[in-house]
Scaffold this motif. Structure first.
Motif, PDB file in Angstrom:
ATOM      1  N   ASP B 313      32.017  32.957  40.452  1.00 54.86           N
ATOM      2  CA  ASP B 313      30.614  32.539  40.618  1.00 54.86           C
ATOM      3  C   ASP B 313      29.708  33.173  39.562  1.00 54.86           C
ATOM      4  N   LYS B 314      30.085  34.387  39.179  1.00 51.83           N
ATOM      5  CA  LYS B 314      29.201  35.145  38.292  1.00 51.83           C
ATOM      6  C   LYS B 314      29.581  35.061  36.820  1.00 51.83           C
ATOM      7  N   GLY B 315      30.565  34.210  36.547  1.00 53.53           N
ATOM      8  CA  GLY B 315      30.969  34.080  35.159  1.00 53.53           C
ATOM      9  C   GLY B 315      32.468  34.267  34.979  1.00 53.53           C
ATOM     10  N   ILE B 316      32.896  34.215  33.747  1.00 57.56           N
ATOM     11  CA  ILE B 316      34.318  34.385  33.436  1.00 57.56           C
ATOM     12  C   ILE B 316      34.552  35.831  33.014  1.00 57.56           C
ATOM     13  N   PHE B 317      35.543  36.478  33.669  1.00 59.79           N
ATOM     14  CA  PHE B 317      35.843  37.870  33.354  1.00 59.79           C
ATOM     15  C   PHE B 317      37.270  38.022  32.876  1.00 59.79           C
ATOM     16  N   LYS B 318      37.457  38.991  32.010  1.00 55.60           N
ATOM     17  CA  LYS B 318      38.817  39.320  31.567  1.00 55.60           C
ATOM     18  C   LYS B 318      39.367  40.383  32.500  1.00 55.60           C
ATOM     19  N   ILE B 319      40.542  40.088  33.065  1.00 50.90           N
ATOM     20  CA  ILE B 319      41.142  41.002  34.038  1.00 50.90           C
ATOM     21  C   ILE B 319      42.361  41.652  33.407  1.00 50.90           C
ATOM     22  N   GLY B 320      42.345  42.960  33.327  1.00 52.02           N
ATOM     23  CA  GLY B 320      43.468  43.686  32.739  1.00 52.02           C
ATOM     24  C   GLY B 320      44.202  44.505  33.780  1.00 52.02           C
ATOM     25  N   GLY B 321      45.316  45.032  33.360  1.00 51.43           N
ATOM     26  CA  GLY B 321      46.149  45.779  34.305  1.00 51.43           C
ATOM     27  C   GLY B 321      45.860  47.265  34.289  1.00 51.43           C
ATOM     28  N   MET B 322      46.785  47.989  34.836  1.00 50.02           N
ATOM     29  CA  MET B 322      46.709  49.437  34.916  1.00 50.02           C
ATOM     30  C   MET B 322      46.405  50.022  33.534  1.00 50.02           C
ATOM     31  N   PHE B 323      45.513  50.958  33.479  1.00 51.69           N
ATOM     32  CA  PHE B 323      45.121  51.623  32.230  1.00 51.69           C
ATOM     33  C   PHE B 323      44.402  50.674  31.261  1.00 51.69           C
ATOM     34  N   ALA B 324      43.805  49.616  31.786  1.00 49.87           N
ATOM     35  CA  ALA B 324      43.085  48.662  30.936  1.00 49.87           C
ATOM     36  C   ALA B 324      41.851  49.324  30.313  1.00 49.87           C
ATOM     37  N   VAL B 325      41.526  48.935  29.089  1.00 50.16           N
ATOM     38  CA  VAL B 325      40.294  49.427  28.474  1.00 50.16           C
ATOM     39  C   VAL B 325      39.486  48.293  27.851  1.00 50.16           C
ATOM     40  N   LEU B 326      40.228  47.307  27.325  1.00 50.42           N
ATOM     41  CA  LEU B 326      39.557  46.228  26.605  1.00 50.42           C
ATOM     42  C   LEU B 326      38.894  45.218  27.529  1.00 50.42           C
ATOM     43  N   GLU B 327      39.341  45.167  28.762  1.00 50.03           N
ATOM     44  CA  GLU B 327      38.926  44.089  29.641  1.00 50.03           C
ATOM     45  C   GLU B 327      37.678  44.463  30.450  1.00 50.03           C
TER      46      GLU B 327
END
Lengths: 339, 339
Positions: B313-327
């Motif tokens: 609803d609030k937009g498109i998000f990048k979902i990363g895994g454990m220890f993610a930093v870029l997302e």
């Protein structure tokens, strides 16, 4: 931190002190903690935490992680109690070892040990198999024999004769190359009956119906042994020998004379048979050891007679089985040698 | 009657009183006895024999035979300790039940639990399998998987994704109709590695060589989890998916984004994929629940990038895994729905 009276009582029952219970419980509830945290969370005086931890470590309930300050971790109940049960097994083995050293050899008062737990009943049978020396008779459905496989093999290896009465020809190839095995076909019986050296009887009721909690007992009462012996004698009359696997011709042991006599009947034509027995002289009441050559036998099952004639240095004697009255000697410890 | 200090100490350790030990021991040594005989043989005051017997009966160590006077019988150590171990199991279950009620939910301090006992290591793995909710990764030789069969099936039944890395195509037909299972072929590895919901790691060293006491550990340390996660990411790159068995299309759970992204990559052409995740907003640090449609993905394993695009609803998000930093979000709790 709260600890239920129940948890405290349960663990105290297993020999834990109150501080040990509190410490273990605190670590379970809060996860890895330092000694200070354990003290704060459990209310145990700080100066008592270390010795409590030490004894919990010795029992394998707690471990520590190198760090500063040190952090203690509790093994989960599954792991901790797995260790505890292994300790219980060790203690059991130690106890059995100690017991062997001091066990009073003289005749014990007879007893009955009852259970409704199938595992316990099976354990009783295994235990009796393990201590038997002459002959084990098992009247048992095939499925039940599977549970006993290792113990039956060990008994055979030790030279104990195994006499099975079972419903039909079952696969016993695993058992046939080891010792002296006799298998007789008997009609379907829903109970398990075991007789061990003529000293112990174990019954498990309704085992054929796979009940959850079959009433079972072990007994050393002579009356019960007599009843069971009579039953097996009946079973013997109605049964066909379907397998005879003799792997120790020079050491064929029996406690049952009708089994011994049956073997003598079948082999006296083609073999020389010698016997060594420990028997009660029915005239003097003395226990004697006899050796000699088997020169004859009598089987009149309907009349309740089965015995064999042993030619010794001192003459020929009639050897009867358990509860013998007509013969010269009564025995439950027979060793035959076929040559 | 003599009793060794050893026996006394061993049984006291298990929570028995001195009188209980003496009584049990006396019955073991002398066989079935009356209260009077127990008192005479053990030296216990006669007026204490009855309550001692009563507590031994309650623990299943002693039983009685109807007769006059009453005769008491000891269950042999094998039977008695079988009962005792069942009691220990009951206590363990009670303890686990009580623990569930009070377990502190807040983040625990990380810990390491070490063992050299294979049974304990296996028990650790089973326990972790049983409490997993999202995804279990097992890098394991086939033989080892057998030990875990029931627990793996239960995990699958509960909806937990099971991701296996194993040496070759093994018979997994028992596992394929239950839940969501992914099998990847990996080169022979002599260690067992398990990762559970990204929260716990269990390693058993040299299991492929069948050593007697493999050094093993469970750990919740982020550093160890990171190392293992990295290892599995490498394993993923080198492995071919040899079996994909999806039996819950509407509830495909992962803690590993590269596994989730791999599924998205293979199915985004032919399915609509929705996702529900619990994730940390990397800007605010808050934990949020997000739902939406998966509209894209990035896999660049060599660069260490794997994520997917979630349209909410609030937009498109990048979902990363454990220890993610870029997302935008970091998650280990992913639920995909394929329609």
């Amino acid at each position: 931190m709260e600890i239920s009276e129940k948890v405290l009582a349960m663990l105290t029952r297993l020999g834990f002190t109150k501080y040990e219970v509190l410490t273990y419980w605190t670590l379970l509830v809060y996860g890895p903690s330092t000694a200070k945290e354990i003290s704060e969370r459990s209310g145990i005086p700080y100066n008592r935490v270390y010795d409590t931890i030490a004894s919990l470590k010795a029992r394998g309930f707690v471990s520590e992680v190198e760090s500063s300050p040190r952090v203690y971790v509790a093994f989960s109940p599954s792991i901790a109690f797995l260790k505890f049960k292994k300790e219980v097994d060790d203690i059991k083995r130690q106890l059995e070892k100690e017991l062997k050293k001091v066990k009073v050899k003289e005749e014990e008062r007879p007893g009955i040990w009852r259970t409704k737990d199938l595992d316990e009943a099976v354990e009783m049978v295994k235990e009796s198999l393990d201590i038997s020396e002459y002959e084990v008779i098992l009247v048992a459905p095939e499925k039940f024999l599977e549970k006993l496989e290792d113990n039956i093999k060990n008994a055979l290896k030790k030279g104990v004769t195994v006499s099975l009465y079972t419903e039909e020809r079952i696969d016993l190839s695993d058992f046939t190359k080891i010792g002296n095995l006799f298998v007789r076909k008997f009609h379907k019986l829903n109970h398990f009956i075991g007789m061990f050296d003529g000293r112990e009887v174990i019954d498990i009721q309704n085992i054929g119906f796979r009940p959850r909690n079959p009433p079972s007992f072990k007994a050393t009462y002579p009356e019960i042994i007599f009843s069971q012996y009579s039953f097996i004698r009946e079973a013997f009359k109605e049964s066909t020998l379907i397998l005879e696997s003799i792997n120790r011709k020079d050491d064929l042991r029996f406690f049952t004379t009708f089994h011994a006599v049956d073997l003598i009947r079948r082999h006296l034509n083609d073999s020389n048979i010698y016997a060594e027995i420990i028997a009660k002289n029915l005239t003097t009441g003395e226990i004697e050891e006899l050796r000699g050559r088997v020169v004859g036998y009598t089987v009149a099952m309907e009349e309740g007679i089965d015995n064999f004639d042993l030619e010794t240095d001192k003459g020929i004697f009639k050897i009867g089985g358990m509860f013998a009255v007509l013969e010269d000697y009564e025995t439950t410890r027979i060793r035959l040698i076929l040559t």
